[in-house]
Scaffold this active site. Sequence first.
Site, short mmCIF file in Angstrom:
data_model
loop_
_atom_site.label_atom_id
_atom_site.label_comp_id
_atom_site.label_asym_id
_atom_site.label_seq_id
_atom_site.Cartn_x
_atom_site.Cartn_y
_atom_site.Cartn_z
N ARG A 63 0.83 -1.22 0.00
CA ARG A 63 0.00 0.00 0.00
C ARG A 63 0.86 1.26 0.00
NH1 ARG A 63 -3.54 -0.53 5.08
NH2 ARG A 63 -1.57 -1.37 5.79
N ASN B 138 -5.99 -2.90 2.09
CA ASN B 138 -5.94 -4.35 2.20
C ASN B 138 -7.37 -4.88 2.27
OD1 ASN B 138 -3.14 -4.53 2.26
ND2 ASN B 138 -3.04 -4.47 4.49
#
Length: 160
Positions: free
Chosen positions: A85, A103
Amino acid sequence: MKMRLETEARVLIASEEDKPRSAPKSLWRGVPVCAYLAGVGMLLSSLSSLSSAVRSTADLTMAEGHTLLSVDYEIFGKVQGVFFRKYTQAEGKKLGLVGWVQNTDQGTVQGQIQGPTAQVRIMQEWLKTKGSPKSRIDKAKFHNEKVIPKLEHKDFQIVK
């Protein structure tokens, strides 16, 4: 009176100390200070108007000749616990894109990217093939691709 005029005239002429060290003497000799300052003022004015003309990617619209694209994505593989990320956010910002990344409970990473078509395509390729240094990308799915009139996000966010 003549002496006073000569003194005042010398004050208005840029002195040798005022010139940049790298400039040839002929550029500064005899240039009135007011002309020099006027030139600096014009330069600053030009830079100011230029900076107001340049806007951030978040202000882009199709009306300005930019085709803006929005694409949702989901990345499969070893993409959690490997700073995927963080790297995705950094790459998106580097390309001038906006959107988000998060996520999922299924062990994937999903998100949305928006921006000029060329940059979105570069980001899609990055998501398919590169990712973060310790990630392993097995598959990348892109869906809900559409042309948008205006960006819907202000920046690129990591959603927790």
